[in-house]
Design a protein around this motif. Sequence first.
Motif, PDB file in Angstrom:
ATOM      1  N   ASN A 368       0.829  -1.196   0.000  1.00  0.00           N
ATOM      2  CA  ASN A 368       0.000   0.000   0.000  1.00  0.00           C
ATOM      3  C   ASN A 368       0.873   1.260   0.000  1.00  0.00           C
ATOM      4  O   ASN A 368       0.616   2.214  -0.750  1.00  0.00           O
ATOM      5  CB  ASN A 368      -0.911  -0.002   1.230  1.00  0.00           C
ATOM      6  N   ALA A 369       1.923   1.266   0.829  1.00  0.00           N
ATOM      7  CA  ALA A 369       2.819   2.422   0.859  1.00  0.00           C
ATOM      8  C   ALA A 369       3.510   2.619  -0.486  1.00  0.00           C
ATOM      9  O   ALA A 369       3.643   3.752  -0.981  1.00  0.00           O
ATOM     10  CB  ALA A 369       3.854   2.247   1.967  1.00  0.00           C
ATOM     11  N   TYR A 370       3.949   1.514  -1.102  1.00  0.00           N
ATOM     12  CA  TYR A 370       4.596   1.618  -2.411  1.00  0.00           C
ATOM     13  C   TYR A 370       3.633   2.200  -3.440  1.00  0.00           C
ATOM     14  O   TYR A 370       4.001   3.097  -4.212  1.00  0.00           O
ATOM     15  CB  TYR A 370       5.060   0.239  -2.866  1.00  0.00           C
ATOM     16  N   GLU A 371       2.412   1.713  -3.451  1.00  0.00           N
ATOM     17  CA  GLU A 371       1.432   2.172  -4.439  1.00  0.00           C
ATOM     18  C   GLU A 371       1.125   3.660  -4.249  1.00  0.00           C
ATOM     19  O   GLU A 371       0.974   4.402  -5.223  1.00  0.00           O
ATOM     20  CB  GLU A 371       0.161   1.333  -4.317  1.00  0.00           C
ATOM     21  N   ALA A 379       8.235   9.281 -13.965  1.00  0.00           N
ATOM     22  CA  ALA A 379       8.950   8.156 -14.564  1.00  0.00           C
ATOM     23  C   ALA A 379       9.850   7.442 -13.572  1.00  0.00           C
ATOM     24  O   ALA A 379      10.019   6.236 -13.623  1.00  0.00           O
ATOM     25  CB  ALA A 379       9.778   8.650 -15.759  1.00  0.00           C
ATOM     26  N   GLY A 380      10.478   8.178 -12.672  1.00  0.00           N
ATOM     27  CA  GLY A 380      11.374   7.549 -11.700  1.00  0.00           C
ATOM     28  C   GLY A 380      10.690   7.114 -10.436  1.00  0.00           C
ATOM     29  O   GLY A 380      11.362   6.782  -9.451  1.00  0.00           O
ATOM     30  N   GLY A 381       9.366   7.108 -10.442  1.00  0.00           N
ATOM     31  CA  GLY A 381       8.595   6.803  -9.248  1.00  0.00           C
ATOM     32  C   GLY A 381       8.868   5.453  -8.625  1.00  0.00           C
ATOM     33  O   GLY A 381       9.099   5.364  -7.406  1.00  0.00           O
ATOM     34  N   PRO A 382       8.855   4.351  -9.390  1.00  0.00           N
ATOM     35  CA  PRO A 382       9.069   3.034  -8.788  1.00  0.00           C
ATOM     36  C   PRO A 382      10.382   2.904  -8.042  1.00  0.00           C
ATOM     37  O   PRO A 382      10.418   2.411  -6.916  1.00  0.00           O
ATOM     38  CB  PRO A 382       9.001   2.093 -10.001  1.00  0.00           C
ATOM     39  N   LEU A 383      11.479   3.371  -8.660  1.00  0.00           N
ATOM     40  CA  LEU A 383      12.777   3.263  -7.986  1.00  0.00           C
ATOM     41  C   LEU A 383      12.825   4.141  -6.747  1.00  0.00           C
ATOM     42  O   LEU A 383      13.346   3.740  -5.696  1.00  0.00           O
ATOM     43  CB  LEU A 383      13.896   3.651  -8.955  1.00  0.00           C
TER      44      LEU A 383
END
Length: 421
Positions: A368-371, A379-383
């Motif tokens: 949940n925190a990651y999402e 664009a660099g959100g996941p990393l």
Amino acid sequence: MTRTSQNRTAEGGMRTLVHTAAALLATLSLAHTLWSGLDERAVALSFGLLVMLGELTRWSGPESREAAPLAAAGALSYALLGEDAGRATHHGALQVVAVIVAATLAGCVPHVARGQGPTADHLARRVLTAGFAAVCFQPLHSQGVFEAWGGPAYVLLLVALLGLTALCDAVLAAALAHSRTGWPFGPLLRDELRATLGIGTAVCATGVVMALAVAVVGLWALPVFSLPLLLTQLAFRRYAAVRATYRQTIASLARATEIAGYTPAGHARRVAVLSRAVGRELGLSEPELTVLEYAALMHDIGQLSLVDPVPAGATAALPVEEQRRIALLGGAVVRQTGVAAAVAVVVERQADPYREQPLSARIVRAVNAYEEKVRDAGAGGPLRALEELRLATGRDYQPEVVESLARVLARNGGVVRERIG
């Protein structure tokens, strides 16, 4: 080549190896049978029709482990057939495989025409498991090894061979699933073995009974002993339909926060899909994955009790006490809906210190925190989101869960798709 690419290559190679082995065995069996002709044609035709009927009545529901139990039972019975009404049979292992391959392909035609044909994995498993049983039994039977075996000893022999065949099928199914999805092999094998105790037991028992009954009374035993398995399959379909309706109801309840404007559209579903993938990576069993999925779908339902919505539904940035209050409200709502108590426990313990949480709650909290972090980060959100989670592992998130999340995202290119609801 990266380690992830190497793993994908190795996993794909295993699947190719299984398919190639099945194709070679099927080709050899068909060629040998066409060259030498059919032995005991009436027996071969009867079992072929039984397998074809089983494939015609196959289904591919989300709860199905064995799509065509009647076909599987018929194939195993033919592989372990030693007599027909007191007369010894001499059809051999290669003819067994040839008849099963031809009948299975014939039974698949209507499904292929509707665009619902069986996968290559299904066909490979059918060929290799039937071939395994036939190779274990037919050569020894032809040499008269079992002539001195009578009564209970012969029955126990058939049961033991079917047990080994069921184990072989479970290993094949787990290996193919591991190759196809990249999920850990151990938990997949455990789930396959657990599923074997259900419909697999019925298939094996029917296969033994058919082989013994045909040996005594002849081919008329086939329709008699096929009916109970067909009824069992029908009952299992109805049970699966109830389970699917239940899952859809929970998914609809989870969308209440989206409809009310408390959370962004699709948030609960994305958390549920990713949580389930992380749970598989960590080796959770199928029942545990179901609890995890339901809890992830309903993890934000406590926000419905708030007077003022949390901006964008982002609870991970709230003070701990406020997170705990929302989690407890959510658990209370889940309990009132009649959903399993284990789901409510996961929902209401999301805000506890991670060392005190059950594993499912740790997974939902981290995902949940990651999402939330990745939602508007560009664009660099996941990393960036993963790095923030890693920096908080000493306090808020279990390191093993965060690293499993990273592996799942790396394996799927940042996008995880799995059927929910």
